[in-house]
Motif scaffolding. Structure first.
Motif, PDB file in Angstrom:
ATOM      1  N   ALA A   1       0.828  -1.207   0.000  1.00 37.96           N
ATOM      2  CA  ALA A   1       0.000   0.000   0.000  1.00 37.96           C
ATOM      3  C   ALA A   1       0.862   1.256   0.000  1.00 37.96           C
ATOM      4  CB  ALA A   1      -0.938  -0.007   1.208  1.00 37.96           C
ATOM      5  N   ARG A   2       1.923   1.267   0.758  1.00 34.49           N
ATOM      6  CA  ARG A   2       2.820   2.430   0.783  1.00 34.49           C
ATOM      7  C   ARG A   2       3.542   2.588  -0.554  1.00 34.49           C
ATOM      8  NH1 ARG A   2       3.064   4.617   5.653  1.00 34.49           N
ATOM      9  NH2 ARG A   2       2.536   3.364   7.498  1.00 34.49           N
ATOM     10  N   THR A   3       3.885   1.468  -1.159  1.00 32.74           N
ATOM     11  CA  THR A   3       4.527   1.512  -2.472  1.00 32.74           C
ATOM     12  C   THR A   3       3.608   2.138  -3.507  1.00 32.74           C
ATOM     13  OG1 THR A   3       5.831  -0.468  -1.964  1.00 32.74           O
ATOM     14  CG2 THR A   3       5.494   0.052  -4.294  1.00 32.74           C
ATOM     15  N   VAL A   4       2.345   1.736  -3.494  1.00 35.05           N
ATOM     16  CA  VAL A   4       1.361   2.257  -4.433  1.00 35.05           C
ATOM     17  C   VAL A   4       1.085   3.734  -4.161  1.00 35.05           C
ATOM     18  CG1 VAL A   4      -1.031   2.032  -5.206  1.00 35.05           C
ATOM     19  CG2 VAL A   4       0.325  -0.012  -4.751  1.00 35.05           C
ATOM     20  N   ASP A   5       0.983   4.070  -2.879  1.00 35.11           N
ATOM     21  CA  ASP A   5       0.677   5.442  -2.489  1.00 35.11           C
ATOM     22  C   ASP A   5       1.743   6.428  -2.953  1.00 35.11           C
ATOM     23  OD1 ASP A   5      -1.038   7.287  -1.014  1.00 35.11           O
ATOM     24  OD2 ASP A   5       0.601   7.426   0.434  1.00 35.11           O
ATOM     25  N   HIS A   6       2.991   5.965  -3.075  1.00 38.19           N
ATOM     26  CA  HIS A   6       4.091   6.848  -3.468  1.00 38.19           C
ATOM     27  C   HIS A   6       4.398   6.785  -4.959  1.00 38.19           C
ATOM     28  CE1 HIS A   6       4.940   6.828   0.928  1.00 38.19           C
ATOM     29  NE2 HIS A   6       5.353   8.047   0.667  1.00 38.19           N
ATOM     30  N   ALA A   7       3.552   6.128  -5.737  1.00 38.07           N
ATOM     31  CA  ALA A   7       3.749   6.119  -7.185  1.00 38.07           C
ATOM     32  C   ALA A   7       3.380   7.492  -7.744  1.00 38.07           C
ATOM     33  CB  ALA A   7       2.888   5.037  -7.825  1.00 38.07           C
ATOM     34  N   ALA A   8       4.317   8.114  -8.438  1.00 36.28           N
ATOM     35  CA  ALA A   8       4.081   9.462  -8.980  1.00 36.28           C
ATOM     36  C   ALA A   8       4.736   9.552 -10.349  1.00 36.28           C
ATOM     37  CB  ALA A   8       4.644  10.511  -8.035  1.00 36.28           C
ATOM     38  N   TYR A   9       3.935   9.439 -11.404  1.00 33.44           N
ATOM     39  CA  TYR A   9       4.473   9.369 -12.758  1.00 33.44           C
ATOM     40  C   TYR A   9       4.519  10.735 -13.433  1.00 33.44           C
ATOM     41  CZ  TYR A   9       3.218   4.583 -11.660  1.00 33.44           C
ATOM     42  OH  TYR A   9       3.093   3.364 -11.032  1.00 33.44           O
ATOM     43  N   TRP A  10       4.203  11.765 -12.698  1.00 40.91           N
ATOM     44  CA  TRP A  10       4.193  13.120 -13.263  1.00 40.91           C
ATOM     45  C   TRP A  10       5.372  13.947 -12.742  1.00 40.91           C
ATOM     46  CZ3 TRP A  10       0.906  10.829  -9.942  1.00 40.91           C
ATOM     47  CH2 TRP A  10       0.944  11.259  -8.626  1.00 40.91           C
ATOM     48  N   GLN A  11       6.329  13.297 -12.096  1.00 37.92           N
ATOM     49  CA  GLN A  11       7.480  14.003 -11.548  1.00 37.92           C
ATOM     50  C   GLN A  11       8.665  13.040 -11.496  1.00 37.92           C
ATOM     51  OE1 GLN A  11       5.979  15.021  -7.652  1.00 37.92           O
ATOM     52  NE2 GLN A  11       6.728  13.137  -6.741  1.00 37.92           N
ATOM     53  N   PRO A  12       9.879  13.550 -11.299  1.00 41.21           N
ATOM     54  CA  PRO A  12      11.033  12.663 -11.196  1.00 41.21           C
ATOM     55  C   PRO A  12      10.907  11.726  -9.995  1.00 41.21           C
ATOM     56  CG  PRO A  12      11.724  14.939 -11.568  1.00 41.21           C
ATOM     57  CD  PRO A  12      10.260  14.981 -11.269  1.00 41.21           C
ATOM     58  N   PRO A  13      11.622  10.599  -9.998  1.00 41.81           N
ATOM     59  CA  PRO A  13      11.604   9.691  -8.846  1.00 41.81           C
ATOM     60  C   PRO A  13      11.988  10.428  -7.563  1.00 41.81           C
ATOM     61  CG  PRO A  13      12.724   8.678 -10.707  1.00 41.81           C
ATOM     62  CD  PRO A  13      12.478  10.098 -11.085  1.00 41.81           C
TER      63      PRO A  13
ATOM     64  N   GLY B   1     -11.183  -9.793   6.074  1.00 34.08           N
ATOM     65  CA  GLY B   1     -11.185  -8.612   6.932  1.00 34.08           C
ATOM     66  C   GLY B   1     -11.122  -7.296   6.199  1.00 34.08           C
ATOM     67  N   LEU B   2     -11.145  -7.321   4.860  1.00 39.88           N
ATOM     68  CA  LEU B   2     -11.065  -6.091   4.065  1.00 39.88           C
ATOM     69  C   LEU B   2     -12.076  -6.176   2.938  1.00 39.88           C
ATOM     70  CD1 LEU B   2      -9.465  -3.418   3.723  1.00 39.88           C
ATOM     71  CD2 LEU B   2      -7.967  -4.637   2.139  1.00 39.88           C
ATOM     72  N   GLY B   3     -12.979  -5.208   2.884  1.00 36.43           N
ATOM     73  CA  GLY B   3     -14.051  -5.251   1.899  1.00 36.43           C
ATOM     74  C   GLY B   3     -13.582  -5.302   0.470  1.00 36.43           C
ATOM     75  N   SER B   4     -12.444  -4.693   0.180  1.00 36.56           N
ATOM     76  CA  SER B   4     -11.868  -4.721  -1.163  1.00 36.56           C
ATOM     77  C   SER B   4     -10.402  -4.334  -1.061  1.00 36.56           C
ATOM     78  CB  SER B   4     -12.605  -3.743  -2.085  1.00 36.56           C
ATOM     79  OG  SER B   4     -11.946  -3.619  -3.326  1.00 36.56           O
ATOM     80  N   ALA B   5      -9.554  -5.038  -1.815  1.00 32.30           N
ATOM     81  CA  ALA B   5      -8.133  -4.677  -1.836  1.00 32.30           C
ATOM     82  C   ALA B   5      -7.953  -3.244  -2.296  1.00 32.30           C
ATOM     83  CB  ALA B   5      -7.360  -5.633  -2.744  1.00 32.30           C
ATOM     84  N   GLY B   6      -8.887  -2.772  -3.122  1.00 35.96           N
ATOM     85  CA  GLY B   6      -8.796  -1.415  -3.649  1.00 35.96           C
ATOM     86  C   GLY B   6      -8.941  -0.326  -2.608  1.00 35.96           C
ATOM     87  N   LEU B   7      -9.400  -0.662  -1.399  1.00 33.77           N
ATOM     88  CA  LEU B   7      -9.447   0.340  -0.334  1.00 33.77           C
ATOM     89  C   LEU B   7      -8.048   0.794   0.061  1.00 33.77           C
ATOM     90  CD1 LEU B   7     -12.205  -1.169   2.004  1.00 33.77           C
ATOM     91  CD2 LEU B   7     -12.428   0.849   0.529  1.00 33.77           C
ATOM     92  N   LEU B   8      -7.093  -0.126  -0.017  1.00 34.54           N
ATOM     93  CA  LEU B   8      -5.707   0.177   0.364  1.00 34.54           C
ATOM     94  C   LEU B   8      -4.836   0.548  -0.826  1.00 34.54           C
ATOM     95  CD1 LEU B   8      -4.568  -2.494   2.996  1.00 34.54           C
ATOM     96  CD2 LEU B   8      -4.921  -0.061   3.353  1.00 34.54           C
ATOM     97  N   LEU B   9      -5.105  -0.049  -1.977  1.00 35.20           N
ATOM     98  CA  LEU B   9      -4.167   0.021  -3.091  1.00 35.20           C
ATOM     99  C   LEU B   9      -4.651   1.022  -4.134  1.00 35.20           C
ATOM    100  CD1 LEU B   9      -3.566  -3.835  -3.405  1.00 35.20           C
ATOM    101  CD2 LEU B   9      -2.331  -2.167  -1.987  1.00 35.20           C
ATOM    102  N   VAL B  10      -4.308   2.286  -3.934  1.00 37.98           N
ATOM    103  CA  VAL B  10      -4.774   3.355  -4.815  1.00 37.98           C
ATOM    104  C   VAL B  10      -3.591   4.238  -5.222  1.00 37.98           C
ATOM    105  CG1 VAL B  10      -6.362   5.288  -5.116  1.00 37.98           C
ATOM    106  CG2 VAL B  10      -6.986   3.401  -3.591  1.00 37.98           C
ATOM    107  N   GLU B  11      -3.270   4.243  -6.517  1.00 44.45           N
ATOM    108  CA  GLU B  11      -2.290   5.202  -7.019  1.00 44.45           C
ATOM    109  C   GLU B  11      -2.938   6.579  -7.125  1.00 44.45           C
ATOM    110  OE1 GLU B  11       1.039   2.801  -9.592  1.00 44.45           O
ATOM    111  OE2 GLU B  11      -0.411   4.021 -10.671  1.00 44.45           O
ATOM    112  N   ASP B  12      -2.167   7.596  -6.779  1.00 41.18           N
ATOM    113  CA  ASP B  12      -2.647   8.970  -6.876  1.00 41.18           C
ATOM    114  C   ASP B  12      -3.962   9.153  -6.103  1.00 41.18           C
ATOM    115  OD1 ASP B  12      -2.433  11.634  -7.751  1.00 41.18           O
ATOM    116  OD2 ASP B  12      -3.757  11.263  -9.443  1.00 41.18           O
ATOM    117  N   GLY B  13      -4.031   8.551  -4.922  1.00 40.89           N
ATOM    118  CA  GLY B  13      -5.225   8.664  -4.097  1.00 40.89           C
ATOM    119  C   GLY B  13      -5.376  10.057  -3.508  1.00 40.89           C
ATOM    120  N   ALA B  14      -6.562  10.317  -2.984  1.00 40.29           N
ATOM    121  CA  ALA B  14      -6.866  11.647  -2.443  1.00 40.29           C
ATOM    122  C   ALA B  14      -7.141  11.601  -0.944  1.00 40.29           C
ATOM    123  CB  ALA B  14      -8.054  12.251  -3.181  1.00 40.29           C
ATOM    124  N   GLY B  15      -6.687  10.543  -0.260  1.00 36.71           N
ATOM    125  CA  GLY B  15      -6.899  10.447   1.176  1.00 36.71           C
ATOM    126  C   GLY B  15      -8.328  10.125   1.556  1.00 36.71           C
TER     127      GLY B  15
END
Length: 344
Positions: free
Chosen positions: A73-85, A196-210
């Motif tokens: 989840a942290r890996t996905v959360d920090h994916a940013a393809y609009w800026q340098p690594p 215990g989690l309604g959907s994996a997508g609750l945690l795994l969101v690129e470019d999420g908005a909190g």
């Protein structure tokens, strides 16, 4: 999944690093120090030595599955393809750290292989997410896919025509779209339910908005639905080569920021893909090996970006409701915390 699969791409490397640094405060502190002082080779060597220790390897082999999901989840959360690594992504690809991560990646690859991270779409447990905190986005509509795809393709081509009139200078060009998915098309996107989690997508969101409140809709594809599995980079490249859509003008500035490459850029023409498949599923393992990695594809390059792990995009009207919706909430806004069913 091999260590090479994980360490070749930026998301796989970041996952290995996130899994390691979650093991102890000492590893976390050492990694921050090395990331914040990128020219200090001594700090990188010290961090690499700590990562390569027998104690770290043993701890990774025992790490609970939930901790690995949090690292993902942290890996996905920090994916940013609009800026340098960022500094951590840069640290993960330095020779000292890459060498230290190799046995860690080998162990993580062993644990991923055979788990849900590598498995095909779970046709009996698909869940679509409707974010309802403040935005109150509409419920998923599993009909009208053809019109949605036609609109997405038309907008993509219109963006290409407009971007072709922009300055040729990379410095003066405007950053634009970065999704290699049919994003903003209103197509239904689903992920599997987990214990215990309604959907994996609750945690795994690129470019999420909190977002921290969601309604989960159980859906199931009709029997015989044609689903393409993206398990590795070759699957993504093959899809792009069969049904290419050029987005060079739109992507040029943004892709250069992310990859440092000025090239011809291609994504799949999902309107054409819908003639072959009803859905396209990206495994979590496929995400780690493929996302953010420039790949040779026929007459140009392609980049998988904006596609969440385990997510399936449904390209035709094959979904049906398979249960009543439930509401879930995350008690810590903007943080990766435990989701739970909303208490009424």
């Amino acid at each position: 999944m091999t260590s090479m699969d994980l360490l070749t791409g930026p998301r796989g490397r970041r996952f290995c690093l996130e899994a390691v640094t979650a093991l102890s405060d000492e590893l976390w502190s050492r990694h921050l120090a090395a990331a914040w002082e990128p020219h200090n080779t001594g700090l990188r060597r010290e961090f690499g030595a700590a990562v390569a220790s027998e104690a770290t390897r043993a701890a990774i082999s025992r790490a609970p599955a939930g901790d690995l999901l949090t690292a993902l989840a942290r890996t996905v959360d920090h994916a940013a393809y609009w800026q340098p690594p960022d500094e951590v992504d840069e640290l993960a690809r330095t020779p000292e750290v890459l060498q230290a991560l190799e046995p860690i990646a080998r162990e993580l690859g062993r644990r991923i292989t055979g788990s849900w991270w590598s498995s095909p779409v779970d046709t009996g447990g698909q869940r679509a997410i409707q974010w309802i905190d403040g935005h109150n986005l509409p419920a998923p509509q599993p009909t009208g896919a053809a019109a949605k795809l036609a609109g997405w393709r038309e907008r993509t081509l219109a963006s290409e025509r407009m971007a072709a009139t922009w300055s040729r200078s990379l410095k003066r060009r405007t950053a634009s779209s970065w999704w290699s998915t049919p994003a903003l098309s209103d197509l239904v996107q689903t992920t599997r339910a987990l214990p215990g989690l309604g959907s994996a997508g609750l945690l795994l969101v690129e470019d999420g908005a909190g977002w921290n409140r969601a309604r989960i809709w159980p859906l199931a594809p009709t029997a015989g639905s044609r689903i393409l599995e993206i398990r590795e980079p070759a699957d993504w490249v093959g899809l792009v080569e069969r049904q290419p859509l050029e987005v060079t003008q739109t992507w040029r500035k943004t892709a250069y920021e992310s990859t440092g490459l000025d090239a011809t850029w291609l994504i799949p023409d999902f309107a054409a893909v819908a003639q072959e498949y009803d859905g396209v599923h990206l495994t979590a393992a496929g995400y780690l090996a493929t996302a953010g990695r420039p790949l040779e594809s026929g007459r140009g390059l392609t980049l998988l970006a904006g596609w969440d792990p385990d997510a399936t995009y449904w390209l035709t009207d094959v979904l049906e409701a398979s249960g009543e919706p439930t509401e879930w909430e995350n008690p810590v806004e903007g943080a990766i915390a435990e989701w739970a069913p909303t208490r009424r």
